[in-house]
Design an enzyme around this catalytic site. Sequence first.
Site, PDB file in Angstrom:
ATOM      1  N   SER A   5       0.832  -1.207   0.000  1.00 46.25           N
ATOM      2  CA  SER A   5       0.000   0.000   0.000  1.00 46.25           C
ATOM      3  C   SER A   5       0.871   1.262   0.000  1.00 46.25           C
ATOM      4  O   SER A   5       1.639   1.475  -0.935  1.00 46.25           O
ATOM      5  CB  SER A   5      -0.951  -0.035   1.199  1.00 46.25           C
ATOM      6  OG  SER A   5      -1.908   0.998   1.112  1.00 46.25           O
ATOM      7  N   ASP A  12      -0.230  -4.183  -3.982  1.00 48.49           N
ATOM      8  CA  ASP A  12      -1.376  -3.290  -4.069  1.00 48.49           C
ATOM      9  C   ASP A  12      -1.025  -1.866  -3.632  1.00 48.49           C
ATOM     10  O   ASP A  12      -1.511  -1.370  -2.609  1.00 48.49           O
ATOM     11  CB  ASP A  12      -2.557  -3.818  -3.264  1.00 48.49           C
ATOM     12  CG  ASP A  12      -3.886  -3.353  -3.865  1.00 48.49           C
ATOM     13  OD1 ASP A  12      -3.989  -3.296  -5.104  1.00 48.49           O
ATOM     14  OD2 ASP A  12      -4.813  -3.023  -3.109  1.00 48.49           O
ATOM     15  N   HIS A  26      -7.665  -5.428  -0.412  1.00 48.31           N
ATOM     16  CA  HIS A  26      -6.374  -4.740  -0.325  1.00 48.31           C
ATOM     17  C   HIS A  26      -5.339  -5.628   0.366  1.00 48.31           C
ATOM     18  O   HIS A  26      -4.209  -5.779  -0.118  1.00 48.31           O
ATOM     19  CB  HIS A  26      -6.592  -3.439   0.462  1.00 48.31           C
ATOM     20  CG  HIS A  26      -5.513  -2.418   0.311  1.00 48.31           C
ATOM     21  ND1 HIS A  26      -4.921  -2.106  -0.888  1.00 48.31           N
ATOM     22  CD2 HIS A  26      -4.920  -1.619   1.240  1.00 48.31           C
ATOM     23  CE1 HIS A  26      -4.015  -1.148  -0.701  1.00 48.31           C
ATOM     24  NE2 HIS A  26      -3.995  -0.844   0.580  1.00 48.31           N
TER      25      HIS A  26
END
Length: 451
Positions: free
Chosen positions: A158, A182, A252
């Site tokens: 992330s 991600d 996610h």
Amino acid sequence: MFLWQYLTPLLLTTVLICTAQECHEFTDLSLSHAIIGTSLRVRLLLYTREISTCAALLSHTNLTAHPQFKMSRPTTFIIHGYRPTGSPPVWVNEIRELLLDRKDMNVVVVDWNRGATNVNYLKAVENTHKAAGNLTAFIKRMQDHGASLNDIHMIGVSLGAHISGFIGANLNGQVGRITALDPAGPMFTSLPPEGRLDPTDAQFVDVLHTDIDALGFRETLGHIDFYANGGTDQPGCPRTIFSGQSYFKCDHQRSALLFMDTVNRTCDSRGFPCSSYSKFLDGDCMDCGQFGDAGCPVFGYDVTQWKDVLLKLNQTKTYFTTNAQSPFCMTQYRVEVMIWNKEVRWGYLTIKLHGNGTEAVAVIDHKASEFRRYTDTRLLAQFNKDIQPVKKVSLKFSIGNALKPKHKLRILRIRLTHVVRKERPLCRYDVLLEENKEITFNPIPCGESNF
């Protein structure tokens, strides 16, 4: 006085031993910290095979304080993302254990939970640049002590993916590898390359997308970008808001779980280059010739085997599908169906492979397939497991509408070809499928005729 002279060195030695053996843990905060907000503090937790369960807290300035931190070893940095509740990432302990099982290395868990924990996401985004500056200075000190940038691998999740990119850019793209799981989308989507991760940030950048319609980044960012299940809804993740926090983070977070499956070699998921996910599901993108004898790249830890060809291709966008849980990998077959019905038939196929007391299932239902007389309908069947050898095959045909009259699908020939393994296709000739009724048969090796 005489006794004290002897006891003092002993006490100092004891203190030093205890200090050296002190185990440090990832910062554990709470929602109250997120509401108040946290200031950035970067802690570097070192794990090696000698101290695989007891982290040493690295000094940012004195790199010789811990003899386990050897510059001759490769070093992997694990960098987490936004922490809206302050809790440690659920995957962080497992991933460092898997990495150490795989290879003798330094694993450095970058704990910037103080700085990532904030209900105000914008504050966490601001802190990514500060965290990157901190880590850049640390890596430069590593270089001063003999470490090579070639041997540094950063795994960023992330916001951690963009932190990795900023560090790589600060080091002129000389870091060996960045794996971005991600990468965060909000506040980064519209930025130019210098404001986010991009392929120039390391010698090799591989990216996984699992939540491009919410928390993740939609466009390509690396030398190769893998889109698991199209990059959106991950199997097994909640589809309604009534599932609580899991609804927001499951897709996610799946990126870390998929990557971990590849570190311990649970199974292989090949990424197939394609212009869209729908074309991939249609079976239009099974050609892997551009990658040579190695075939299409396998997602995850070992994708560096394709590094040279991927660098020549510049940026490659690939797709693969997964199961809802580990082992996540699926097995692909190219399916060709020729019918002899006079009328066109539209519908869906369910295929089962049987062997060694188990079965694998593929449901081809992303859209209704068109079947025409004496014409091959090409489909992609993705099975939840690999069956070797295949002893029997089951088929079921449906049109997905209980109100319409029931139809029969008269199959002149069905052929199943394993996409990866170079083995003779399996065939069956002259099969009559009644709607919603499963039939099972023994397949035979296909003949030379392609009628």
